[in-house]
Design an enzyme around this catalytic site. Structure first.
Site, PDB file in Angstrom:
ATOM      1  N   HIS A  83       1.433   3.936   2.014  1.00  0.00           N
ATOM      2  CA  HIS A  83       1.983   4.693   3.141  1.00  0.00           C
ATOM      3  C   HIS A  83       3.507   4.768   3.056  1.00  0.00           C
ATOM      4  O   HIS A  83       4.176   3.809   2.656  1.00  0.00           O
ATOM      5  CB  HIS A  83       1.553   4.059   4.468  1.00  0.00           C
ATOM      6  CG  HIS A  83       0.115   4.314   4.787  1.00  0.00           C
ATOM      7  ND1 HIS A  83      -0.613   3.530   5.656  1.00  0.00           N
ATOM      8  CD2 HIS A  83      -0.748   5.265   4.331  1.00  0.00           C
ATOM      9  CE1 HIS A  83      -1.854   3.986   5.737  1.00  0.00           C
ATOM     10  NE2 HIS A  83      -1.947   5.042   4.939  1.00  0.00           N
ATOM     11  N   HIS A 119      -7.534  -1.147   5.596  1.00  0.00           N
ATOM     12  CA  HIS A 119      -6.559  -0.193   6.129  1.00  0.00           C
ATOM     13  C   HIS A 119      -6.432   0.993   5.179  1.00  0.00           C
ATOM     14  O   HIS A 119      -6.455   2.153   5.597  1.00  0.00           O
ATOM     15  CB  HIS A 119      -5.226  -0.902   6.307  1.00  0.00           C
ATOM     16  CG  HIS A 119      -4.122  -0.044   6.843  1.00  0.00           C
ATOM     17  ND1 HIS A 119      -4.166   0.529   8.091  1.00  0.00           N
ATOM     18  CD2 HIS A 119      -2.922   0.315   6.296  1.00  0.00           C
ATOM     19  CE1 HIS A 119      -3.050   1.223   8.297  1.00  0.00           C
ATOM     20  NE2 HIS A 119      -2.293   1.115   7.216  1.00  0.00           N
ATOM     21  N   HIS A 171       4.839  -4.839  10.762  1.00  0.00           N
ATOM     22  CA  HIS A 171       5.174  -4.109  11.992  1.00  0.00           C
ATOM     23  C   HIS A 171       5.304  -5.075  13.160  1.00  0.00           C
ATOM     24  O   HIS A 171       4.629  -6.109  13.216  1.00  0.00           O
ATOM     25  CB  HIS A 171       4.096  -3.080  12.331  1.00  0.00           C
ATOM     26  CG  HIS A 171       4.058  -1.906  11.401  1.00  0.00           C
ATOM     27  ND1 HIS A 171       4.856  -0.801  11.566  1.00  0.00           N
ATOM     28  CD2 HIS A 171       3.315  -1.675  10.296  1.00  0.00           C
ATOM     29  CE1 HIS A 171       4.602   0.071  10.598  1.00  0.00           C
ATOM     30  NE2 HIS A 171       3.669  -0.437   9.815  1.00  0.00           N
ATOM     31  N   ASP A 226      -0.204  -4.028   6.189  1.00  0.00           N
ATOM     32  CA  ASP A 226      -0.862  -3.588   7.426  1.00  0.00           C
ATOM     33  C   ASP A 226      -2.314  -4.046   7.504  1.00  0.00           C
ATOM     34  O   ASP A 226      -3.118  -3.434   8.209  1.00  0.00           O
ATOM     35  CB  ASP A 226      -0.817  -2.056   7.521  1.00  0.00           C
ATOM     36  CG  ASP A 226       0.574  -1.530   7.828  1.00  0.00           C
ATOM     37  OD1 ASP A 226       1.497  -2.349   8.009  1.00  0.00           O
ATOM     38  OD2 ASP A 226       0.740  -0.295   7.875  1.00  0.00           O
ATOM     39  N   HIS A 275       0.846  -1.195   0.000  1.00  0.00           N
ATOM     40  CA  HIS A 275       0.000   0.000   0.000  1.00  0.00           C
ATOM     41  C   HIS A 275       0.878   1.240   0.000  1.00  0.00           C
ATOM     42  O   HIS A 275       2.104   1.135   0.039  1.00  0.00           O
ATOM     43  CB  HIS A 275      -0.993  -0.018   1.166  1.00  0.00           C
ATOM     44  CG  HIS A 275      -0.370   0.032   2.529  1.00  0.00           C
ATOM     45  ND1 HIS A 275       0.396  -0.992   3.038  1.00  0.00           N
ATOM     46  CD2 HIS A 275      -0.430   0.974   3.516  1.00  0.00           C
ATOM     47  CE1 HIS A 275       0.788  -0.676   4.266  1.00  0.00           C
ATOM     48  NE2 HIS A 275       0.314   0.504   4.580  1.00  0.00           N
ATOM     49  N   ASP A 281       5.909   4.663   5.111  1.00  0.00           N
ATOM     50  CA  ASP A 281       6.748   3.701   5.818  1.00  0.00           C
ATOM     51  C   ASP A 281       6.720   2.327   5.153  1.00  0.00           C
ATOM     52  O   ASP A 281       7.231   1.347   5.702  1.00  0.00           O
ATOM     53  CB  ASP A 281       6.375   3.600   7.298  1.00  0.00           C
ATOM     54  CG  ASP A 281       4.965   3.079   7.530  1.00  0.00           C
ATOM     55  OD1 ASP A 281       4.083   3.320   6.681  1.00  0.00           O
ATOM     56  OD2 ASP A 281       4.734   2.425   8.569  1.00  0.00           O
ATOM     57  N   HIS A 282       6.142   2.262   3.944  1.00  0.00           N
ATOM     58  CA  HIS A 282       6.181   1.041   3.137  1.00  0.00           C
ATOM     59  C   HIS A 282       6.791   1.287   1.757  1.00  0.00           C
ATOM     60  O   HIS A 282       7.206   0.334   1.105  1.00  0.00           O
ATOM     61  CB  HIS A 282       4.773   0.461   2.986  1.00  0.00           C
ATOM     62  CG  HIS A 282       4.207  -0.016   4.288  1.00  0.00           C
ATOM     63  ND1 HIS A 282       4.128  -1.337   4.635  1.00  0.00           N
ATOM     64  CD2 HIS A 282       3.731   0.674   5.354  1.00  0.00           C
ATOM     65  CE1 HIS A 282       3.613  -1.453   5.847  1.00  0.00           C
ATOM     66  NE2 HIS A 282       3.370  -0.239   6.302  1.00  0.00           N
TER      67      HIS A 282
END
Length: 249
Positions: free
Chosen positions: A59, A116, A177, A139, A57, A61-62
């Site tokens: 975001h 999400h 995570h 996530d 996805h 942090d990905h």
């Protein structure tokens, strides 16, 4: 066909994992690279060449490490949701649920798992011989939990978790995570008489004291101890997610 594929994890940021698929040759693929530098160092130390970057996805942090990885390996494919091309702009191969790919000599299947985010996808590295399938779920599904509903609905998340739960109990779950201990402490408060959750929490706490990751999990473990996976309907999932969002344990 390549030799058995190994999945390794690289801890980055405060609690993220970047996953590396490799084995049998010099090629490698990474899933959800939050940052580039530790991934480059890990691959170079082992003499591996990056062939593909997979995103679940949009975001940061990905996907944040993708530009740096492409500077080092400009030929690497970037695979992500075709529907999210605006938010994952560097992708070279857009995919959707049901698509099948060949990666490092192995078959990879794409699963749509919104909830999400609107266009969240997961990847299933299908098993060969006696190996288990490997699930890279970003996530959506966490060990002991699920992702917050930032853009999706409880109905979507319920459907996504049900799709992942149907993959088979031996499927290994690589979520992005290290949230496992907190998820299980919350679950143990919700169901204080649940011995399976209590036993898993004790094992996870020991792993963390030893500095070990709690990933991968498995679909079988999640079916037994994950309250979100066990939710009977969207209303129940909505209630659980709302309670967990406010929990400060």
């Amino acid at each position: 066909m390549h030799a058995a594929t190994t999945v390794s994890l690289i801890p980055v940021l405060s609690d993220n994992y970047v996953f590396v698929l490799h084995g049998g040759g010099s090629g490698a693929a990474v899933v959800d690279p939050a940052v580039a530098e530790p991934v480059i160092a890990w691959l170079e130390e082992r003499g591996l060449e990056l062939e593909a970057i997979l995103h679940t996805h949009h975001h940061n942090d990905h996907i944040g490490g993708t530009p740096g990885l492409l500077q080092r390996w400009p030929q690497a494919a970037v695979i992500a949701s075709a529907a999210d091309r605006e938010r994952i702009p560097l992708q070279t191969q857009g995919v959707q649920g049901g698509d099948r790919l060949t990666l490092l000599g192995r078959h990879l299947r794409v699963v749509e798992v919104p909830g999400h985010t609107r266009h969240h996808i997961a990847y299933v590295l299908e098993p060969q011989a006696e190996e288990a399938a490997e699930l890279f779920c970003g996530d959506t599904l966490f060990a002991g939990g699920c992702g917050r509903l930032f853009e999706g609905t409880p109905e979507q998340m319920l459907s996504s978790l049900q799709s992942l739960s149907a993959l088979g109990t031996s499927t290994r779950v690589w979520c992005a995570h290290e949230y496992t201990e907190g998820n299980l402490r919350w679950a143990a408060e919700r169901e204080p008489g649940n011995s399976a959750i209590a036993e898993r929490l004790a094992a996870v706490q020991q792993q963390r004291r030893e500095g070990q990751p709690t990933i991968p999990s498995s679909i079988g473990v999640e079916l037994a101890t994950n309250l979100f996976v066990r939710a009977q309907d969207a209303a129940a999932l909505r209630q659980l997610r709302g309670h967990k969002d406010l929990w400060r344990g």
